[in-house]
Every structure is written in structure tokens, then in C-alpha cells.
Design a protein around this motif. Structure first.
Motif, PDB file in Angstrom:
ATOM      1  N   ILE A 108       8.937  17.813   6.772  1.00  0.00           N
ATOM      2  CA  ILE A 108       7.539  17.542   6.424  1.00  0.00           C
ATOM      3  C   ILE A 108       6.692  18.636   7.063  1.00  0.00           C
ATOM      4  O   ILE A 108       6.601  18.727   8.292  1.00  0.00           O
ATOM      5  N   ARG A 109       6.095  19.457   6.243  1.00  0.00           N
ATOM      6  CA  ARG A 109       5.322  20.600   6.724  1.00  0.00           C
ATOM      7  C   ARG A 109       3.846  20.237   6.838  1.00  0.00           C
ATOM      8  O   ARG A 109       3.337  19.422   6.061  1.00  0.00           O
ATOM      9  N   PRO A 110       3.136  20.846   7.787  1.00  0.00           N
ATOM     10  CA  PRO A 110       1.705  20.559   7.926  1.00  0.00           C
ATOM     11  C   PRO A 110       0.889  21.224   6.833  1.00  0.00           C
ATOM     12  O   PRO A 110       1.346  22.160   6.169  1.00  0.00           O
ATOM     13  N   VAL A 111      -0.329  20.738   6.654  1.00  0.00           N
ATOM     14  CA  VAL A 111      -1.279  21.287   5.692  1.00  0.00           C
ATOM     15  C   VAL A 111      -2.556  21.640   6.440  1.00  0.00           C
ATOM     16  O   VAL A 111      -2.798  21.135   7.546  1.00  0.00           O
ATOM     17  N   PRO A 112      -3.404  22.510   5.884  1.00  0.00           N
ATOM     18  CA  PRO A 112      -4.618  22.924   6.604  1.00  0.00           C
ATOM     19  C   PRO A 112      -5.611  21.775   6.769  1.00  0.00           C
ATOM     20  O   PRO A 112      -5.631  20.818   5.995  1.00  0.00           O
ATOM     21  N   ASN A 113      -6.431  21.893   7.824  1.00  0.00           N
ATOM     22  CA  ASN A 113      -7.527  20.959   8.098  1.00  0.00           C
ATOM     23  C   ASN A 113      -7.049  19.517   8.236  1.00  0.00           C
ATOM     24  O   ASN A 113      -7.635  18.586   7.671  1.00  0.00           O
ATOM     25  N   GLY A 114      -5.958  19.335   8.976  1.00  0.00           N
ATOM     26  CA  GLY A 114      -5.398  17.999   9.121  1.00  0.00           C
ATOM     27  C   GLY A 114      -6.323  17.030   9.835  1.00  0.00           C
ATOM     28  O   GLY A 114      -6.487  15.872   9.414  1.00  0.00           O
ATOM     29  N   GLU A 115      -6.954  17.461  10.936  1.00  0.00           N
ATOM     30  CA  GLU A 115      -7.815  16.550  11.688  1.00  0.00           C
ATOM     31  C   GLU A 115      -9.037  16.139  10.879  1.00  0.00           C
ATOM     32  O   GLU A 115      -9.475  14.984  10.936  1.00  0.00           O
ATOM     33  N   GLU A 116      -9.572  17.071  10.100  1.00  0.00           N
ATOM     34  CA  GLU A 116     -10.721  16.724   9.252  1.00  0.00           C
ATOM     35  C   GLU A 116     -10.340  15.682   8.211  1.00  0.00           C
ATOM     36  O   GLU A 116     -11.111  14.768   7.913  1.00  0.00           O
ATOM     37  N   ARG A 117      -9.138  15.791   7.654  1.00  0.00           N
ATOM     38  CA  ARG A 117      -8.672  14.797   6.683  1.00  0.00           C
ATOM     39  C   ARG A 117      -8.536  13.427   7.344  1.00  0.00           C
ATOM     40  O   ARG A 117      -8.881  12.398   6.754  1.00  0.00           O
ATOM     41  N   LEU A 118      -8.006  13.396   8.559  1.00  0.00           N
ATOM     42  CA  LEU A 118      -7.811  12.117   9.243  1.00  0.00           C
ATOM     43  C   LEU A 118      -9.145  11.455   9.555  1.00  0.00           C
ATOM     44  O   LEU A 118      -9.283  10.235   9.440  1.00  0.00           O
ATOM     45  N   ARG A 119     -10.119  12.238   9.959  1.00  0.00           N
ATOM     46  CA  ARG A 119     -11.434  11.663  10.252  1.00  0.00           C
ATOM     47  C   ARG A 119     -12.097  11.120   8.987  1.00  0.00           C
ATOM     48  O   ARG A 119     -12.793  10.109   9.022  1.00  0.00           O
TER      49      ARG A 119
END
Length: 457
Positions: free
Chosen positions: A405-416
Motif C-alpha cells: 500500500i503506497r502513500p498518496v500526496p496530501n494525506g494529512e489534509e485528506r484525513l482532516r
């Protein structure tokens, strides 16, 4: 002044001929000879003046980029928030924007609303080659627009439009549509490759010389691309596409090219009796209104331009009576769906080789990023086992061929963004897990597909 002559150039290989031929004599392709205008070379003292759009004379010189003085482009907000977002913050002086979309999706309606919204600040001119003045006036009244000083011109000849622009001096011009325009210097019919290219070239040159902002409405082919030569999209500063499912009142305006803003920016509109109304909170319309969790559904956080969106991915897995089960994807790439199913079989131990698999993205939106891989597989697993995911759960992440499972950009913004809408659990790549916890949101970091499938059960 010498009369300009015409020549015929192959759109495939660039070979030229003095007269039209059905087959290109160089590459042998049929029906590719397009008529163009061949202008005589200007005198040496006039070449420098034609080199710059703003009338800059003199010979061209090599300049160090560090010595170039950058003038900040002048933007004028249209007043329609979603359109301003897609344009990058507003309309740039002297820019040329091409808008394409299916017939009846709302291109003319949106631009008529834009002209009316800008009229108190920027005088505009609506040039129509498809409708009469009565039809345009009736639509404006039906939309409830303030007619005021709105000006309209019904004309299709570029040689007669340009003098009108010099006389009226508008700051904004709408050409509806570029496929209906033609030049007297070409014998080809309006809508042909040569006429579209020549008409657009003259309008672009006029925009750069005078600073007038231009909107071009473009027809689309049955494949979904803008009709005419591909060079048309290279000539303009921005290319916007209207998207929407037939029968749905929601419309999506997407930027595929923008020299003054972010590409893949998204604007959402709702079609009503009074025209297009902007939707400032599009995530609400892309989420299901079902009060109870349903099997085959998973919410993902995708990112369009600078905006995170919560979108629901739905899947239906059913026993197939066919030797080759169906793989249908709406809003996603079908070839990627087949690849994800193979990864789930190899690295997740779940095979659906004898099942029909249907995947749909709710709301008619097209997801073009790889963050949809993990939620699509979770939705397929939920439908296959007829067991809904724990609610409320979101997921995003790219799935590799080796099952990681690879990360994607702006992960923290998506979670918020997910936490803002009340989601309590998120399954993401370990590299996307934030360093600080997010209030009321349980984050489950995973590294392998098997871990994600186990966490979703």
C-alpha cells in the motif's frame, strides 16, 4: 497588398500541395489534406512589430531570465465562485479560455451568466453563431439575469467580428461557438479543421494584442474530445471540460490545461430553473444518503486540484453465467480495475475470477488518481462477502503489483477533511499516517493489502 494564397497541408505528416487531393502523396493517408492560408512574408521593418503581441518593435534579442521583469497578471473575479476556482482565482486579462462539453450540458448558460455577472465591472460582448438574438434574450430572461447593458452579436465571419470588437471595445468576449466561425480567406466550410484553426488563431492574436479576455465554446466529438484540430488546445491558455451524467442535475467543470492556475481543478454546479448554481460543498452530493451501511460501499478521499473531495465508491459482485466474467468500471479506468482484481487474488487470497464485477463512482465524477485503489478493493470485498464496512470508515491509498500500500500526496489534509464530515475510522498507507493524532478519528496504518483487507472485516 497582395492577396493571400491558400495551400493544402496534410495533418498527419505535414506535406503540402497546391491543390486538394483525397490521398496525401507523401504518407498515403486518406482525407487528411487541410486548407490553410499562406501569407506573404512581411518586410523586414514590419517583422519586429509582428513578433510581439503588444506592438513591441525591433529585432529579437537574447535575454537572461534573471533580468526579465515579471509583471503580475491582472485577475478579475467573475463572481461565480466555482468558475473562479477552476480559472485559478479569476479571469486574466488577455487570456483565451476554451470550454468544451456535451450538447445541452450548460456551456452557453454558464458563459451568459458570467457575462452578466461581470457587466458592472467589465463590459462584455456575447457573439453567437448558433442562436438568434431572440433566443439569447429569451434565455437571459428565463435565467433571471439583469439585462442592463448586455450586448450580443450574431455573426460567424471573423473578418466582420474583429471590426465590431475594435468599435465596441469590450473587455470580455464570448464566442459561441468556435466551430461556427469561418474566414473569408478560406474556401473550406465552417467547422472544418482549417477554418477552426484559422478563426481561433485570429481571435487569439486579437486577445494578446488588445488585452481582451476571450471565452471560446467548443463542440465535442462522439469520443468526448473537442472537435477540430488538436492544435486548438495548444493555442489557448486554458482548456475546461464540462462533465455530467445524462439525467443528473449536477455538472462538473474540470480544468485540463491552465497557464494561470492549477490543472485538474474542479468546480461543481447544479442545474436548476434559473441556470447553473454553484455547489460550494460538493462532498455532500457525492456521499450516499442511506442511513444504514450497505454492502459494496466504501468512501474515499480523492483530491481534485487543490480541493479534497469525499466520494463514495460502490461495487457489485455477482456470480457470472459467462465464460468471461464482466468487468465494468464507471468513473475509473477499466484496465486498472482488472489489475486490482489480479492483485487482490494474488496477495489478498480473494479470487473473483468467476464473478461479474461492477464498480461505480457516485455522482458521475471521474477519479483519475491512484488513491482510489484501496477503497475500490474494499468495496469489492464488502460486496463479495455481502458484509458492510464498519461505519463510518474512509480509505485511500495506491496498491502496488506486489501487494504493498503506497502513500498518496496530501494525506494529512485528506484525513482532516474526513474528520470534518464525521468519519471515525480511516484505513491509509503507513506513510500517510499523521505524526499527531486527529481528534475523533481512528487511523489504521497498513503496509500490505492483506492487512487492509483484514482491517476492513
Amino acid at each position: 497588398m497582395a492577396k493571400p494564397r491558400t495551400a493544402y497541408v496534410c495533418t498527419e505528416c505535414g506535406a503540402s500541395a497546391s491543390k486538394w487531393q483525397g490521398q496525401c502523396p507523401e504518407c498515403g493517408v486518406w482525407n487528411t489534406m487541410s486548407e490553410i492560408v499562406v501569407e506573404a512574408a512581411p518586410p523586414p521593418n514590419a517583422r519586429g512589430a509582428r513578433a510581439g503581441y503588444a506592438g513591441q518593435g525591433g529585432a529579437s534579442q537574447v535575454t537572461r531570465l534573471a533580468d526579465v521583469v515579471h509583471d503580475q497578471e491582472v485577475r478579475e473575479p467573475v463572481g461565480i465562485g466555482e468558475l473562479d476556482r477552476v480559472l485559478g482565482g479569476g479571469l486574466v486579462q488577455g487570456s483565451v479560455v476554451l470550454i468544451g462539453g456535451d450538447p445541452g450540458i450548460g456551456k452557453s448558460t454558464l458563459l451568459l451568466q458570467a457575462v452578466a455577472a461581470l457587466e458592472p465591472r467589465l463590459p462584455g460582448l456575447y457573439v453567437t453563431g448558433e442562436e438568434s438574438l431572440g433566443q439569447v434574450s429569451a434565455r437571459a430572461k428565463r435565467l433571471g439575469l439583469e439585462l442592463g447593458d448586455l450586448r450580443c452579436l450574431t455573426e460567424t465571419c471573423v473578418e466582420r467580428i474583429l471590426p465590431q470588437l475594435a468599435k465596441e471595445k469590450p473587455r470580455l468576449v464570448v464566442i459561441d461557438s468556435i466551430q461556427t466561425m469561418y474566414s473569408d480567406q478560406l474556401a473550406a466550410a465552417p467547422g472544418s479543421v482549417s477554418q477552426v484553426r484559422e478563426s481561433a488563431a485570429r481571435l487569439v492574436r486579437m486577445a494578446k494584442e488588445t488585452g481582451i479576455s476571450v471565452f471560446l465554446v467548443g463542440h465535442v466529438t462522439k469520443e468526448g474530445g473537442i472537435a477540430g484540430p488538436r492544435v486548438l488546445e495548444h493555442m489557448v491558455d486554458a482548456v475546461l471540460y464540462f462533465e455530467g451524467e445524462s439525467g443528473s442535475r449536477f455538472r462538473v467543470l474540470r480544468a485540463f490545461k491552465n497557464r494561470f492556475g492549477a490543472v485538474n481543478e474542479l468546480g461543481v454546479f447544479a442545474m436548476g430553473e434559473t441556470g447553473l448554481r454553484e455547489v460550494p460543498n460538493p462532498s455532500a452530493i457525492f456521499l450516499s444518503g442511506s442511513p444504514e451501511p450497505q454492502p459494496g460501499s466504501c468512501v474515499m478521499v480523492t483530491r481534485e486540484g487543490t480541493r479534497p473531495l469525499l466520494v463514495e465508491a460502490q461495487a457489485l459482485v455477482d456470480a457470472s453465467p459467462l465464460a468471461n466474467p464482466r468487468r465494468v468500471a464507471l468513473g475509473l479506468e477499466q484496465s486498472r480495475l482488472a489489475m486490482l482484481l489480479a492483485v487482490m487474488h494474488r496477495h489478498g487470497g480473494i479470487g473473483v475470477y468467476d464473478q461479474d464485477v461492477y464498480v461505480n463512482v457516485v455522482g458521475g465524477i471521474r477519479v483519475q488518481e491512484t488513491a482510489a485503489d484501496l477503497p475500490v478493493l474494499l468495496a469489492i470485498l464488502s460486496s463479495f462477502r455481502n458484509r458492510p464496512l464498519e461505519t463510518p470508515t474512509v480509505a485511500f491509498g495506491e496498491v502496488g503489483l506486489s501487494g504493498e500500500i503506497r502513500p498518496v500526496p496530501n494525506g494529512e489534509e485528506r484525513l482532516r477533511e474526513a474528520a470534518t464530515y464525521g468519519f471515525k475510522r480511516a484505513i491509509v498507507a503507513r506513510a500517510n499516517a499523521p505524526k499527531k493524532p486527529i481528534k475523533d478519528l481512528e487511523i489504521i496504518p497498513v503496509e500490505r493489502l492483506a492487512q487492509a483487507l483484514e482491517a476492513a472485516q
